[in-house]
Every structure is written in structure tokens, then in C-alpha cells.
Write an enzyme that holds these catalytic residues in place. Structure first.
Site, PDB file in Angstrom:
ATOM      1  N   ASP A 162     -21.454 -10.833 -27.860  1.00 36.96           N
ATOM      2  CA  ASP A 162     -21.734 -12.280 -28.357  1.00 36.96           C
ATOM      3  C   ASP A 162     -20.761 -12.050 -29.647  1.00 36.96           C
ATOM      4  O   ASP A 162     -19.987 -11.629 -29.915  1.00 36.96           O
ATOM      5  CB  ASP A 162     -23.317 -12.356 -28.758  1.00 36.96           C
ATOM      6  N   ASP A 204     -20.169 -13.227 -33.161  1.00 36.77           N
ATOM      7  CA  ASP A 204     -20.605 -13.679 -34.598  1.00 36.77           C
ATOM      8  C   ASP A 204     -20.661 -14.993 -34.911  1.00 36.77           C
ATOM      9  O   ASP A 204     -18.770 -15.027 -35.050  1.00 36.77           O
ATOM     10  CB  ASP A 204     -20.162 -12.498 -35.609  1.00 36.77           C
TER      11      ASP A 204
END
Length: 470
Positions: A192, A194
Site C-alpha cells: 500500500d 504510505d
């Protein structure tokens, strides 16, 4: 009863409001009116465009999207709990007042991307990074699975959206971590993305609704008590979709950053120092033991960036790095001797309990402490030639009352993060701390001093159940 307000409430509720409903909801009549006049057809059109651009693999028809949208915007008609009505009004208000500017805009033509050539060949740094991490690979592998490893199937879709979001909103949202390093070195893989942003809650609520209307999933937002200003979006299987730290605009302005392909990333110098700091945390050393190659390429990329930016000569001459430090285990305070560098203080008191630091800052009657929130994870105060700060990770000992070099270096990195955020010159101590990574031997862990234990309840935003807890 005010007739105008009563009519607004009646239109919204689909019924004549009771006396209780009228008197408790009348203060919300302006927000309710916004919801009443909200053009749902235009909104659905934006959802369709978002789906086509970022969620094209999700098999949802236009009629299903319409039903999900209209069901939510009429949900209040079947709701009689005042608490739930307040939640519905709050979430609908956020959606109707912010969605277009935050996520709807991502489907329009954006500004031209100015391609960056800030990419690094890290081959010369691979051995140094590998040797340094090998000397720190001293933890026993743990079988526990951290929450951050349970990844939702929606992550790829959200990543695609986030790349566009970071370009469109680069004054209020920046990234760090593996994706930011991927921009420097495409060989780096990322999960993912950040992010740090100044409107985290609003963004995540809008994103939660977008996912709900496209997939039908009941996604929830969690606020974790032991991480300040942190929220995570999870899917119906409790798997991680995306998380975000919220920071003040003032903090955003302090963060050194670089622009790559219209995306601002946290300056890799700060990221290198944060990594050195992070390695004092025992579960991060366990991650290193499980997958050293993953960390090596990231470490090498950060080292190459810093070497180029500061003209660092890698000769193993670390001078006074890590800075000498001693620990009072009973008081959970570390004293660092900082006088060897041109800082505005000669020593630093590093507290392992944040409440103790806050109490002592109050007793000093000083009002010039600075707090960079999640960028540094601590407040800082300089008083009487002494820096006061807090260290949020575990402390490793290599002997009785002797701080392990990994933790000593992590504390030194924490102090340099403060120096960098305050815009002071860190070239000399940075050169030394980088050289302190060269030619080190493994030191076993004698003892682990636990990190500060945070207490509190999880906050939750559950759209399906009409729940908001703080």
C-alpha cells in the site's frame, strides 16, 4: 416550531418529525438542507467515472451503484435513533460537501506531469547496505502476524487512485515508505502507499463511501489509540486497505520533501534516519530476519540518495556516532552526550515514557516546545542547553545497563531528525552516522527495554451500522 426548519426536517426524514427529533435535529438544519438539495445524479456520474478509472475490474452495474447511493441517502427515513440520525447526517454532510473536490476531481484532466530523472543506481551501495543490515540481523524470528500484513484485495485499486490523488493534492498530501522509494528506484516493490496529509479523516470517509458504492462492501475506519492521528481503512474481512496519518499544515511545511513526477515525497534523508530509528524496534528486527533482501534494496537506495546529496565519503570514519549515551533503567531516561556536534544543546534527555516527558516539560514552565507529530513521533524542547525528547521504540541492551549500538544509533538518528526538521545543517553528523554503519560486527541482544505502553479505546466509523466513536 419554526415552520421552515420543520419542512426541511420533514423532507429529510420522509415523515413529520417528532418533538424530540425536531428539537435535537434543528441545529443541523443547514447541513440537512445541503443533503436535501444534493444532486445525486451528478454524484452517481462521478462514482461511475471513478469506477471506470480506478475500479474497472470490479463487476458492479450502474443500476447497482444507483441503488446503493439512493439507499444510503434515504437511510434516515427508516432510522429513529437520534444517535444514529446524527451519525448519518454527519457522514452525509461530509460526502455532499467534500467528495467532488477530494475524489471527484481525480476523473478530470490533470496538469501535465513533469517527468523526473531523480532515479538512482544502487549497485555500489548494495554491499554496504547488505553488510550493515547483516550486522543488525540479530533477532529471533517471531511467528506472530502483524495487522499490517493482512492486505485487502482492493489495495491495487486504491493504489492507482492514490497515485492520482498525490499528484492532484500535493500541497496537502505527501508520501513516504516503499512507494516513495519505488519512485527513486523502480526495482523496489511496494504494497500500500504510505501517506501523510492534512485532511486524513475527510479523505478516508470519502474513500470509504466510494468503495461502498462501487463494491457494496461494508468498510470501516479505525482510529488506533497508540498511534496519534492515525486512521486505517479496512474491508469486510478486516484486511488493510490504506492508512493515513493526519498532520497540521504547520508540520507539513516543516517536512523536507522532494518532487518526483508531480508527487511530493518525504526527503529520503528523513526516511533514512527514520529507518535507523525504526531498527531499534524489536519487531522490525524480526522483519529483517524474515526478509533481509526486501530491506536491503530500500536501505541501499536511501544510502545512495544521501551519499549523492551530501557528498558523503564512505570510509568507515564515524567519529562520534552513535553519540555516547547512558540509560537509567528505573527512570526510563537516556542521557545522550551531544557536545561533539554544533548543536544548540550539549546533552539530550531521551524519555521512554511520553507522559513523563510531558510532565517534566510542564514543570520547566517552558512554552517553546515543538511537536512534529508523526514525522518525529515526539515533542522537542531545548532548555538550558539540554534537549528534551521522547523515543517511542524499544531499547536494546548489549550488556548490563549498556545500550546496544543499534538503539544508540536509532536515538542519534532521532536527534538528527529534529535538527533536519528545524532546518539546521546536519551534513557532518549525518556523514558520521552513515559511516557508523560500515565495518560493524554483530552484537547479541542482552535485554529488551519495552516501549511506552499506550492506553485507550479504538475509535470507529462504521457506515453500515451508523456508528462514530472517538
Amino acid at each position: 416550531m419554526n415552520r421552515h426548519i420543520s419542512e426541511i426536517l420533514e423532507k429529510y426524514l420522509g415523515r413529520i418529525p417528532s418533538l424530540t427529533e425536531y428539537h435535537t435535529l434543528k441545529s443541523q438544519y443547514k447541513n440537512i438542507h445541503r443533503v436535501n438539495i444534493f444532486n445525486k445524479d451528478i454524484f452517481i456520474s462521478l462514482i461511475k467515472k471513478n469506477k471506470k478509472k480506478f475500479f474497472s475490474d470490479i463487476d458492479t452495474s450502474v443500476s447497482e451503484i444507483k441503488k446503493l447511493v439512493f439507499d444510503y441517502f434515504t437511510k434516515q427515513e427508516q432510522t429513529y435513533s437520534i444517535g444514529k440520525l446524527y451519525t448519518i447526517i454527519e457522514l452525509q454532510t461530509i460526502l455532499v460537501t467534500t467528495y467532488t473536490d477530494i475524489l471527484g476531481v481525480l476523473t478530470t484532466k490533470g496538469p501535465d506531469i513533469f517527468s523526473s530523472n531523480v532515479q538512482y543506481n544502487t549497485s555500489s551501495m548494495q554491499k554496504i547496505a547488505n553488510d550493515a543490515l547483516n550486522s543488525m540481523n540479530i533477532a529471533t524470528i517471531s511467528d506472530k502476524v502483524m495487522g499490517r500484513h493482512n492486505v485487502s484485495s482492493l489495495v491495487c485499486n486504491v493504489n492507482s487512485l492514490m497515485e492520482e490523488y498525490l499528484r492532484r493534492h500535493n500541497k496537502s498530501c505527501i508520501c513516504y515508505g516503499s512507494y516513495s522509494l519505488h519512485l527513486l528506484n523502480p526495482e523496489i516493490k511496494y504494497g500500500d502507499i504510505d501517506i501523510l496529509q492534512t485532511n486524513s479523516r475527510t479523505f478516508l470517509i470519502d474513500l470509504a463511501f466510494l468503495i461502498k458504492f462501487i463494491t457494496g462492501y461494508n468498510v470501516i475506519l479505525l482510529k488506533v489509540p497508540y498511534l496519534k492521528n492515525y486512521m486505517v481503512l479496512k474491508d469486510q474481512n478486516d484486511s488493510h486497505i490504506i492508512d493515513s496519518f493526519n498532520i497540521r499544515q504547520e508540520t507539513m511545511q516543516h517536512i523536507p520533501k522532494i518532487l518526483i513526477d508531480n508527487i511530493y515525497i518525504v526527503d529520503p534523508t528523513i526516511q533514512l534516519l527514520s529507518m535507523l530509528k525504526m531498527l531499534s524496534q524489536i519487531d522490525r528486527l524480526e522483519d529483517l530476519a524474515k526478509n533481509p533482501d526486501k530491506l536491503t534494496i530500500r536501505f541501499a537506495t536511501l544510502l545512495e540518495y544521501v551519499r549523492n546529496k551530501y557528498g558523503i565519503i564512505l570510509n568507515g570514519n564515524s567519529n562520534n556516532m552513535p553519540m555516547p549515551s547512558t540509560i537509567d533503567i528505573k527512570k526510563r531516561i537516556i542521557t545522550v552526550d551531544t557536545k561533539y556536534y554544533n548543536f544548540a544543546y550539549d546533552k539530550c534527555y531521551v524519555y521512554l515514557d511520553e507522559n513523563s516527558l510531558s510532565s517534566d516539560i510542564l514543570s520547566l514552565n517552558a512554552d517553546d516546545a515543538v511537536d512534529f507529530e508523526n514525522v518525529s513521533n515526539s515533542a522537542f524542547l531545548v532548555n538550558d542547553k539540554t534537549l528534551y525528547t521522547y523515543f517511542s521504540n524499544t531499547i536494546l541492551l548489549s550488556g548490563n545497563d549498556k545500550i546496544h549500538e543499534i538503539s544508540s544509533r536509532g536515538i542519534s538518528a532521532h536527534i538528527l531528525i529534529y535538527q533536519a526538521l528545524m532546518k539546521y545543517d546536519i551534513s557532518i553528523p549525518l556523514t558520521d552516522i552513515v559511516n557508523s554503519l560500515i565495518g560493524r560486527n554483530k552484537q547479541p541482544i542482552y535485554e529488551i527495554i519495552p516501549r511506552d505502553k499506550k492506553t485507550g479505546k479504538h475509535g470507529i466509523i462504521d457506515i453500515e451500522k451508523d456508528i462514530i466513536t472517538h
